[in-house]
Design a protein around this motif. Structure first.
Motif, short mmCIF file in Angstrom:
data_model
loop_
_atom_site.label_atom_id
_atom_site.label_comp_id
_atom_site.label_asym_id
_atom_site.label_seq_id
_atom_site.Cartn_x
_atom_site.Cartn_y
_atom_site.Cartn_z
N LEU A 93 21.32 9.15 -9.40
CA LEU A 93 22.34 9.97 -10.05
C LEU A 93 21.64 11.16 -10.72
CD1 LEU A 93 24.61 7.25 -11.64
CD2 LEU A 93 25.22 8.84 -9.81
N ALA A 94 22.26 12.32 -10.64
CA ALA A 94 21.61 13.51 -11.21
C ALA A 94 22.69 14.43 -11.80
CB ALA A 94 20.83 14.25 -10.13
N ASP A 95 22.26 15.37 -12.65
CA ASP A 95 23.21 16.35 -13.17
C ASP A 95 23.41 17.47 -12.16
OD1 ASP A 95 23.60 15.04 -15.54
OD2 ASP A 95 21.87 16.02 -16.51
N ASN A 96 24.62 17.93 -12.09
CA ASN A 96 24.89 19.04 -11.19
C ASN A 96 24.73 20.35 -11.96
OD1 ASN A 96 25.66 20.71 -9.16
ND2 ASN A 96 27.85 20.23 -9.30
N ILE A 97 23.65 21.07 -11.65
CA ILE A 97 23.40 22.32 -12.38
C ILE A 97 24.04 23.51 -11.68
CG2 ILE A 97 21.22 21.53 -13.39
CD1 ILE A 97 19.87 23.29 -11.10
N TRP A 98 24.60 23.27 -10.50
CA TRP A 98 25.10 24.41 -9.73
C TRP A 98 26.52 24.76 -10.09
CZ3 TRP A 98 22.29 27.48 -6.44
CH2 TRP A 98 20.97 27.06 -6.20
N HIS A 99 26.73 26.05 -10.22
CA HIS A 99 28.04 26.60 -10.52
C HIS A 99 28.65 27.05 -9.20
CE1 HIS A 99 30.93 28.70 -13.08
NE2 HIS A 99 30.86 29.70 -12.23
#
Ligand code: SF4
Lengths: 557, 187
Positions: free
Chosen positions: B9-15
């Motif tokens: 699981l990871a954070d989504n940094i993309w806008h």
């Protein structure tokens, strides 16, 4: 025949475990039927009218005695005592319980079988000439390549969610017994001038509501490039095939809309980029697989068999069986025998558990423990010594499996139809039974000779009625079942689609109509002409006149 | 939404944007994902902006857009997102294999949309390395699936050995090694 090694075993075991988990989640209510559906379809489990149906792949129609016994065991233990062999060389069990299915798959894995990719929009069980490896007219054994395709196409990461299902058939003979032109890809073996084997590649065949015969897009593909070329075809199709309309999603529609030539160019362009990469098997892996298909240890036998000739002269029922159900073997002194699963009045393609067990034993007694399943929904014993044919036939006769009708009018291909199938418009099985009961007279069937009659319960055409000499399609008009007749279809190397002869018949008229059609042929035929030859010579008009009378024939025409 | 990246699981940094105006408001640019239309219309401006003030750009392709369309531009993208509008629409598998294999795309390859637990292994094998799914629960279920299979017949883009390669290794025949096999897929 091919045997699993440790890797094949591990692969299938992983698959069964995965499905066991999915079934458990379904039964526990964690998965809805909607979410479960794509998962069960990946494992050949359909939901039919009355129950689940499990379709098990019989790769290229080859079975060992041990496998046949396992199918008998499954029929007896988890079904109602029988199984149904299909035109695609699969077997279907009609009444398994959902929570039994993982156990059934485990049992199958035990004998190197599975149900992977017998449904869904993926590459389905690859079919082949049921006489592969034994036919006298064979150029090379297609089973080696069918097995190579089986392995390559199994859980293919890129091609498991195609626009629609995808069927490949392979033949190694000039006489096509695998209806290669009726498939998404048909492969027919040839040799080049140097004698090296290769394939003619035909693409875009199919039945259903738009029956089309496949077009040749490459005349000769050296066998070493088989997989890269298939990959190129599939990649073009996966990207460009229509996904907006399920009736237009098969590759035949893409080939038709692009044109066969343009489609071939797209494939060749893709193939040029990949033809030398890792997907094609190295020679030693191909040889490893080919070694499994080495001929069994035949005895040195004289080809002439006086005992057989005597038996034929002495028993006219046996003589008739030899005439219709036995064909030439490439090995002197041996013959290939078809076991008819079409007793008069029976259900085409059905075999009971006891019959399956008995046939397994016969395959060991009269052969090398190997059996074939044919496109025509019959079983085949590939290696019977000619001197054993009489004993074999007597045994079969006692099991209600000795009907002398292979290739005859009562050798009817019929789909499950409305008795089982939830897509059906009409019943097929009772119609097949009724028609075959009209032709119980041995002499009459011999007189009518080679002919094909197929019955599909809806336009999906699972019984391939379009390519039958006499095709029957069940339709539903205001809640009543009617049967539309097509004439002139051909399933062999000169494959052709039949044409509708006129208005449909109801369930009580259809058997009479078939008899009328046969009578027209018998009256009009010239010496030695088969049904299809007569039809091609005289055309549909005489049939129309007999079926509908002169007035109506004019209207219908 | 939940993101799985490299098996965790990871954070989504993309806008995500489909408006060029919105894109310009971000300074420095990104990380932001644009669609093919925006890329084609504003390619030079975007590149100029990145050159001036820095930024990271990703591209989203719809299932009908072949990677060939952007083959020459791939170095500019730190991420490419391919969409599964329905799980039955398998075009993105071919797009992924072409991007990775034929065009040598090395950065993040993301799958989004209707992703079923049991498709994850196919996606990994076609070269996807991140997955954007609807819920955490779905993401966890999907993570379990990765472990289920160890054996495959076809050479593909994960680093695992294929069954034919394992056979050659065990049976000692002179043949390609695992690494050869994975590498040979890059065409
Ligand atoms: S032809 Fe129609 S009725 Fe018959 S098995 Fe196929 S789908 Fe069912």
């Amino acid at each position: 025949m091919y045997r699993y090694d440790e890797f094949d075993h591990a692969f299938v075991a992983e698959r069964v475990e995965q499905f066991r988990g999915q079934v458990a989640r379904r039964i526990a209510g964690e998965l809805t039927e909607d979410a479960f559906k794509p998962l069960r379809l990946m494992n050949g489990l359909y939901l039919q009218l009355h129950a689940y149906m499990l379709r098990v792949a019989i790769p290229y129609g080859t079975l060992s005695a041990r496998q046949m016994r396992k199918l008998a065991y499954i029929a007896r233990t988890h079904d109602r005592g029988y199984g149904h062999f299909t035109t695609r060389q699969n077997i279907q069990f009609n009444w398994p319980k959902l929570d039994d299915v993982p156990t059934i798959l485990d049992e199958l894995a035990d004998v190197e079988m599975h149900a992977i990719q017998t449904s869904g929009n993926c590459i389905r069980n690859t079919t082949a000439d049921p006489l592969a490896g034994v036919a006298a007219d064979e150029i090379d054994d297609p089973r080696v390549y069918a097995e190579i395709i089986r392995q390559w196409s199994t859980l293919h990461p890129e091609f498991s969610f195609l626009p629609r299902k995808f069927k490949i058939a392979v033949t190694g003979s000039p006489n096509d017994r695998a209806v290669t032109r009726g498939h998404d890809i048909g492969l027919r073996m040839h040799r080049d001038l140097q004698g090296r084997p290769g394939f003619e590649v035909m693409v875009g065949g199919g039945q259903g509501r738009t029956p089309i015969m496949a077009k040749t897009i490459r005349n000769f593909l050296p066998v070493d490039h088989l997989l890269s070329y298939l990959e190129a075809v599939l990649r073009v199709y996966n990207q460009l095939g229509r996904r907006d309309n399920i009736y237009k999603a098969r590759i035949k529609i893409l080939v038709q809309s692009e044109g066969a030539e343009k489609f071939a160019e797209l494939v060749e362009a893709e193939w040029l980029q990949i033809r030398d990469n890792a997907v094609d098997l190295p020679m030693e892996e191909r040889d490893r697989i080919a070694a499994y298909f080495a001929p069994p240890r035949y005895d040195d036998l004289p080809d002439v068999c006086p005992a057989l000739d005597l038996a034929i002269a002495a028993d006219r029922r046996f003589a008739a069986w030899v005439e219709s159900n036995v064909v030439a073997h490439k090995q002197p002194g041996y013959a290939i025998a078809t076991i008819s699963l079409k007793p008069h009045g029976g259900i085409p393609g059905d075999a009971s558990a006891d019959q399956m067990d008995a046939v397994a034993t016969l395959s060991e007694k009269f052969g090398f423990g190997e059996l074939r399943v044919s496109y025509k929904q019959n079983l085949i014993l590939p290696d019977v010594a000619k001197a054993d044919l009489l004993a074999l036939w007597r045994a079969l006769d006692g099991l209600d499996l000795g009907t002398a009708n292979a290739g005859r009018i009562s050798d009817i291909i019929a789909c499950p139809g409305l008795d089982y199938c939830n897509l059906a418009n009409a019943r097929s099985i009772p119609i097949a039974q009724r028609i075959s009961e009209r032709f119980t007279d041995l002499q009459r069937e011999r007189d009518i000779g080679d002919i094909s009659l197929n019955i599909s319960g809806c336009i999906n055409a699972c019984a391939h009625h379009h390519v039958a000499n006499i095709g029957i399609l069940g339709v539903n008009k205001n809640g009543t079942e009617f049967y539309q007749v097509t004439l002139g279809g051909v399933a062999t190397e000169d494959a052709a689609v039949g044409a509708i002869i006129g208005p449909a018949f109801d369930e009580w008229q259809i058997a009479d109509a078939v008899e009328d059609i046969v009578d027209v042929y018998l009256h009009q035929r010239q010496t030695d002409e088969t049904f299809i030859e007569t039809y091609q010579r005289i055309g549909p008009q005489p049939f129309k006149e007999t079926l509908y009378g002169t007035d109506q024939a004019r209207q219908a025409g | 939404m939940a993101l799985i990246k490299h098996g965790k699981l990871a954070d989504n940094i993309w806008h995500d944007t489909d408006e060029f105006a919105e894109l310009q408001a971000l300074a420095p640019l990104g990380p932001v994902i644009v669609d093919l239309d925006i890329w084609r219309q504003h390619r030079d401006e975007i590149l100029a902006q990145i050159a001036r003030i820095g930024g990271r750009i990703g591209l989203r392709l719809t299932p009908g857009q072949t990677p060939d369309l952007v083959a020459a531009d791939l170095d500019h993208f730190e991420l490419i997102e391919l969409q599964f509008a329905k799980f039955t629409d398998g075009r993105a598998y071919s797009q992924a294999r072409l991007l990775r294999g034929r065009h040598g795309f090395k950065s993040e390859l993301r799958a989004s949309g209707d992703i079923l637990r049991d498709q994850l292994t196919f996606m990994l094998r076609c070269g996807f390395d991140s997955f954007l799914v609807a819920t955490d629960h779905q993401a966890e279920a999907i993570l379990e699936a990765v472990e289920e299979f160890a054996h495959w017949y076809q050479p593909a883009l994960d680093q695992g050995a294929t069954i034919p390669a394992l056979r050659r290794r065990i049976h000692g025949a002179a043949g390609a090694s695992t690494a050869d096999c994975a590498a040979a897929w890059a065409y």
